[in-house]
Scaffold this motif. Sequence first.
Motif, PDB file in Angstrom:
ATOM      1  N   ALA A 201       0.861  -1.191   0.000  1.00 45.69           N
ATOM      2  CA  ALA A 201       0.000   0.000   0.000  1.00 45.69           C
ATOM      3  C   ALA A 201       0.893   1.235   0.000  1.00 45.69           C
ATOM      4  O   ALA A 201       1.971   1.240   0.606  1.00 45.69           O
ATOM      5  N   PHE A 202       0.441   2.276  -0.683  1.00 43.55           N
ATOM      6  CA  PHE A 202       1.245   3.498  -0.769  1.00 43.55           C
ATOM      7  C   PHE A 202       0.371   4.664  -1.206  1.00 43.55           C
ATOM      8  O   PHE A 202      -0.722   4.493  -1.743  1.00 43.55           O
ATOM      9  N   LEU A 203       0.876   5.861  -0.944  1.00 41.96           N
ATOM     10  CA  LEU A 203       0.287   7.104  -1.456  1.00 41.96           C
ATOM     11  C   LEU A 203       1.123   7.563  -2.641  1.00 41.96           C
ATOM     12  O   LEU A 203       2.359   7.550  -2.581  1.00 41.96           O
ATOM     13  N   VAL A 204       0.471   7.987  -3.719  1.00 42.59           N
ATOM     14  CA  VAL A 204       1.205   8.417  -4.906  1.00 42.59           C
ATOM     15  C   VAL A 204       0.377   9.481  -5.622  1.00 42.59           C
ATOM     16  O   VAL A 204      -0.864   9.454  -5.582  1.00 42.59           O
ATOM     17  N   GLU A 205       1.074  10.425  -6.241  1.00 41.99           N
ATOM     18  CA  GLU A 205       0.377  11.473  -6.994  1.00 41.99           C
ATOM     19  C   GLU A 205      -0.400  10.834  -8.140  1.00 41.99           C
ATOM     20  O   GLU A 205       0.097   9.934  -8.820  1.00 41.99           O
ATOM     21  N   GLU A 206      -1.625  11.297  -8.326  1.00 40.53           N
ATOM     22  CA  GLU A 206      -2.487  10.735  -9.365  1.00 40.53           C
ATOM     23  C   GLU A 206      -1.800  10.848 -10.732  1.00 40.53           C
ATOM     24  O   GLU A 206      -1.281  11.894 -11.101  1.00 40.53           O
ATOM     25  N   GLY A 207      -1.793   9.734 -11.451  1.00 38.52           N
ATOM     26  CA  GLY A 207      -1.179   9.702 -12.768  1.00 38.52           C
ATOM     27  C   GLY A 207       0.280   9.288 -12.760  1.00 38.52           C
ATOM     28  O   GLY A 207       0.873   9.103 -13.828  1.00 38.52           O
ATOM     29  N   LYS A 208       0.883   9.122 -11.554  1.00 37.41           N
ATOM     30  CA  LYS A 208       2.304   8.767 -11.476  1.00 37.41           C
ATOM     31  C   LYS A 208       2.516   7.268 -11.252  1.00 37.41           C
ATOM     32  O   LYS A 208       3.640   6.833 -11.070  1.00 37.41           O
ATOM     33  N   TYR A 209       1.416   6.488 -11.222  1.00 39.60           N
ATOM     34  CA  TYR A 209       1.555   5.022 -11.092  1.00 39.60           C
ATOM     35  C   TYR A 209       0.517   4.350 -11.975  1.00 39.60           C
ATOM     36  O   TYR A 209      -0.665   4.687 -11.929  1.00 39.60           O
ATOM     37  N   ASP A 210       0.974   3.399 -12.809  1.00 43.61           N
ATOM     38  CA  ASP A 210       0.088   2.593 -13.647  1.00 43.61           C
ATOM     39  C   ASP A 210       0.177   1.141 -13.187  1.00 43.61           C
ATOM     40  O   ASP A 210       1.251   0.530 -13.214  1.00 43.61           O
ATOM     41  N   PHE A 211      -0.957   0.602 -12.779  1.00 43.34           N
ATOM     42  CA  PHE A 211      -0.982  -0.780 -12.285  1.00 43.34           C
ATOM     43  C   PHE A 211      -0.752  -1.762 -13.427  1.00 43.34           C
ATOM     44  O   PHE A 211      -1.255  -1.598 -14.532  1.00 43.34           O
ATOM     45  N   SER A 212       0.008  -2.814 -13.131  1.00 45.91           N
ATOM     46  CA  SER A 212       0.259  -3.885 -14.087  1.00 45.91           C
ATOM     47  C   SER A 212       0.148  -5.225 -13.359  1.00 45.91           C
ATOM     48  O   SER A 212       0.484  -5.329 -12.169  1.00 45.91           O
ATOM     49  N   SER A 213      -0.345  -6.245 -14.064  1.00 46.85           N
ATOM     50  CA  SER A 213      -0.440  -7.571 -13.452  1.00 46.85           C
ATOM     51  C   SER A 213       0.940  -8.078 -13.020  1.00 46.85           C
ATOM     52  O   SER A 213       1.047  -8.912 -12.120  1.00 46.85           O
ATOM     53  N   HIS A 214       1.994  -7.547 -13.636  1.00 48.27           N
ATOM     54  CA  HIS A 214       3.349  -7.931 -13.246  1.00 48.27           C
ATOM     55  C   HIS A 214       3.638  -7.531 -11.796  1.00 48.27           C
ATOM     56  O   HIS A 214       4.423  -8.195 -11.107  1.00 48.27           O
ATOM     57  N   ASP A 215       2.989  -6.430 -11.320  1.00 46.38           N
ATOM     58  CA  ASP A 215       3.229  -5.967  -9.952  1.00 46.38           C
ATOM     59  C   ASP A 215       2.724  -6.967  -8.921  1.00 46.38           C
ATOM     60  O   ASP A 215       3.195  -6.977  -7.776  1.00 46.38           O
ATOM     61  N   LEU A 216       1.754  -7.803  -9.277  1.00 44.01           N
ATOM     62  CA  LEU A 216       1.263  -8.812  -8.346  1.00 44.01           C
ATOM     63  C   LEU A 216       2.292  -9.917  -8.117  1.00 44.01           C
ATOM     64  O   LEU A 216       2.266 -10.608  -7.101  1.00 44.01           O
ATOM     65  N   LEU A 217       3.171 -10.092  -9.088  1.00 44.10           N
ATOM     66  CA  LEU A 217       4.145 -11.182  -9.022  1.00 44.10           C
ATOM     67  C   LEU A 217       5.518 -10.714  -8.574  1.00 44.10           C
ATOM     68  O   LEU A 217       6.254 -11.457  -7.934  1.00 44.10           O
ATOM     69  N   ASP A 218       5.869  -9.470  -8.910  1.00 36.47           N
ATOM     70  CA  ASP A 218       7.232  -9.001  -8.615  1.00 36.47           C
ATOM     71  C   ASP A 218       7.210  -7.501  -8.370  1.00 36.47           C
ATOM     72  O   ASP A 218       7.701  -6.720  -9.181  1.00 36.47           O
ATOM     73  N   PHE A 219       6.611  -7.072  -7.271  1.00 34.97           N
ATOM     74  CA  PHE A 219       6.580  -5.647  -6.931  1.00 34.97           C
ATOM     75  C   PHE A 219       7.797  -5.319  -6.075  1.00 34.97           C
ATOM     76  O   PHE A 219       8.099  -6.013  -5.101  1.00 34.97           O
ATOM     77  N   GLN A 220       8.489  -4.254  -6.424  1.00 31.71           N
ATOM     78  CA  GLN A 220       9.693  -3.861  -5.688  1.00 31.71           C
ATOM     79  C   GLN A 220       9.284  -2.980  -4.511  1.00 31.71           C
ATOM     80  O   GLN A 220       9.001  -1.798  -4.675  1.00 31.71           O
ATOM     81  N   SER A 221       9.246  -3.561  -3.317  1.00 32.90           N
ATOM     82  CA  SER A 221       8.738  -2.831  -2.159  1.00 32.90           C
ATOM     83  C   SER A 221       9.701  -1.754  -1.669  1.00 32.90           C
ATOM     84  O   SER A 221       9.316  -0.893  -0.887  1.00 32.90           O
ATOM     85  N   ASP A 222      10.973  -1.801  -2.116  1.00 28.67           N
ATOM     86  CA  ASP A 222      11.921  -0.793  -1.651  1.00 28.67           C
ATOM     87  C   ASP A 222      11.907   0.469  -2.505  1.00 28.67           C
ATOM     88  O   ASP A 222      12.651   1.410  -2.244  1.00 28.67           O
ATOM     89  N   GLN A 223      11.074   0.498  -3.538  1.00 26.31           N
ATOM     90  CA  GLN A 223      10.999   1.696  -4.364  1.00 26.31           C
ATOM     91  C   GLN A 223      10.236   2.803  -3.640  1.00 26.31           C
ATOM     92  O   GLN A 223       9.476   2.551  -2.728  1.00 26.31           O
ATOM     93  N   LYS A 224      10.448   4.038  -4.047  1.00 23.84           N
ATOM     94  CA  LYS A 224       9.783   5.189  -3.447  1.00 23.84           C
ATOM     95  C   LYS A 224       8.745   5.727  -4.428  1.00 23.84           C
ATOM     96  O   LYS A 224       8.975   5.772  -5.631  1.00 23.84           O
ATOM     97  N   MET A 225       7.607   6.134  -3.892  1.00 24.27           N
ATOM     98  CA  MET A 225       6.514   6.679  -4.696  1.00 24.27           C
ATOM     99  C   MET A 225       6.470   8.201  -4.546  1.00 24.27           C
ATOM    100  O   MET A 225       6.654   8.731  -3.449  1.00 24.27           O
TER     101      MET A 225
END
Length: 742
Positions: A201-225
């Motif tokens: 879960a995270f807060l992100v500016e609208e339009g700065k994140y696009d969901f992909s099915s790949h994120d369900l399998l390999d999401f990088q939790s150390d990235q910053k939003m």
Amino acid sequence: MHLILLLSVVAIASLGLASSQDRLDCEYSCGNVSITYPFGSREGCYYSPDFLITCDQSSAGEPIPFFKDNSSNVVITNMNTSKGEMEIQMFVASDCYNSSGRAKRLTASLSLMDFRISTKNRFIAIGWDTQAFIAGALGNDIITTGCTSICDDTTHITNGSCSGVGCCEIAVPKGMSTFAMSIGSSNNHTKILEFNPCSYAFLVEEGKYDFSSHDLLDFQSDQKMRMVLDWAIGNDTCDTVNKEADNFLCKSNSTCDQNYTGPGYRCRCLDGYKGNPYTKVGCKNIDECEDKNHGCTHKCIDKEGYYECKCRKGYSGDGKIGGSGCRANRSLLTIIAICTSAAAIFLLVSVTWLYFGIKKHRLIILREKFFKQNGGIMLQQRISGDGGSHDQAKVFTIEELKKATNNYDESRIIGKGGYGTVYKGVLSDNRIVAIKKSKLPEQSESQIEQFINEVVILSQINHRNVVKLIGCCLETEVPLLVYEFIPNGTLSDHIHNESKSLAITWDIRLRIATETAEALSYLHSAASVPIIHRDIKPMNILLDDNYVAKVADFGASRLIPMDQIELATIVQGTLGYLDPEYMHTSQLTDKSDVYSFGVVLTELFTGREALSFARPEEERNLAMYFLSSLKEGRLFQILDEHLQLNEVPSEIVQVSRLAERCLKVRGDERPTMKEVAMELERILASVIHKHLWVQGTSNEEEAEYLLREPNEEYEYTNGANTSSSTFDSMSKQTILPIASGR
């Protein structure tokens, strides 16, 4: 060289500019981020310690600017002084499981002073089995919202869409200064460990994140939003700040921005100026004449804060394109019209009369427009077609309700919330009523007939435990609803207010539960068109002076056609009372009310709120905590101490078992409201019988009080031609506590 520098400093000091706003030794950038006042990177360069920016010169590559939160350094990626915004990098919260249970959990929070969470952000959660919440401070209040993401495989996932399947998102409430994100799982990811057993879960500016099915399998939790913060100066607004004080920042060529609603205040440059409005020389004159599109037909002359257009010799006019332009001078005959005083007065009176006449006419037209738009003609036809029954809804005029509420005086307010404001009113026949002004968007034409049908049907409900709808006013943009007035507040007040909770004994609570169940059973089974309340909670159960229960607030209710047993709807309700099956499937049934009523039963004998993030994690959700306590034989430990019981009476055990059945996850395993009402009537009857035999005749008044007939006769008068189509008089309301998807 030293002499030149010294003279420069003296010159600046003589102009009164040698303040922290204009010091020559301040750093004005860190890496590729500009640092402008009121922010600063060293003492004397910022407005207050809350605006201190630290520049990490030791980092590899470009230096990194950041400010300090209570527990971490928050990296800044951009600052905008003119908009009062700051872009930062925010951590991602995660919750991971393995076959043994929770393996790793990372939380994310932020505690701010002069900053607020911008509504440009979105709260997003991704995962196979995820329940994500964000709790934050809004002034002195703590608010909580969240969403649910459930997914069995990637077949139904749509990339780029957070619709609740694999990814969900909600808007961020306006004005939060502090927040904390938390994540949970209904099944501890036990069914999907072969995929990615983590939720994020995270807060992100609208339009700065696009969901992909790949994120369900390999999401990088150390990235910053990247998320956006709003900032302002202090706590005073433009209306309350002392503009003469030395620390007031809106100086020459700038003004306090009245469009910003606080808290705090913002400065903006005056029209014709641009720059940093928080410094004494930050707003500088704009030379409009440098722009070739300045709009002058001949010559542009720049002035301080504005510009003028001049015509060539022999021409006159404003010299502007789109204005009168420049025209040749002509010899004009001076004509002086001398008007008499009487003529002037006549003209003034005529214009005034015409103005007020037009204004009154427009007001009448506007009221007629709203009346028709809200289905007033249709409602009058329905009332006329039903023979004008005394129980029919009355259509009030706007003048009647203004008079009843003393023009909606603040002293008449008896309730205020997200849906609107409720006023206490006195009608011309001395009836005391509650008048609800809702905060709703404009109704679509397709909803008008449905709204009218529900007003007609609800106004005819005549049950002693249902708050009666008396009528409505349709001459405003949003219809006003008029209900009977219930004087003793809500059940929630009496359960959770320590001074009041002692007065409602277990016997009274049992009777309140029984009356509420009877009302819901009536709505589900006895009404000609079944009604599902959809928001059963103690806040929507009112009590009269004798503690008689009155079910209220049908703003989220739905009427179910006779040939249907369930209805697909947008998920609405209150977090903690929502039917989990309804949340997952969006299929509304009468069993959804049964679940909510089960939570109310649990509140009645525990005295605890349905959901509280102030309690330990295993106790936050009352329904889950109650079920686990019942299973482990700890019922006595969770009973309300205000009941003052030395042991668990048999009727509480029976009610707890009934609540357990109501809280079944599967709707088809729950009893109907009719069965619940019958069971509570049986339990109440046994309590009354025990009082009569044990206490004898010494407490006949109390026994008589308990013997108030729960099945008192009621009427349901249905008008002719009542439509059975599904409708929702308050369908424009949106419940924020939780959303299924976006």
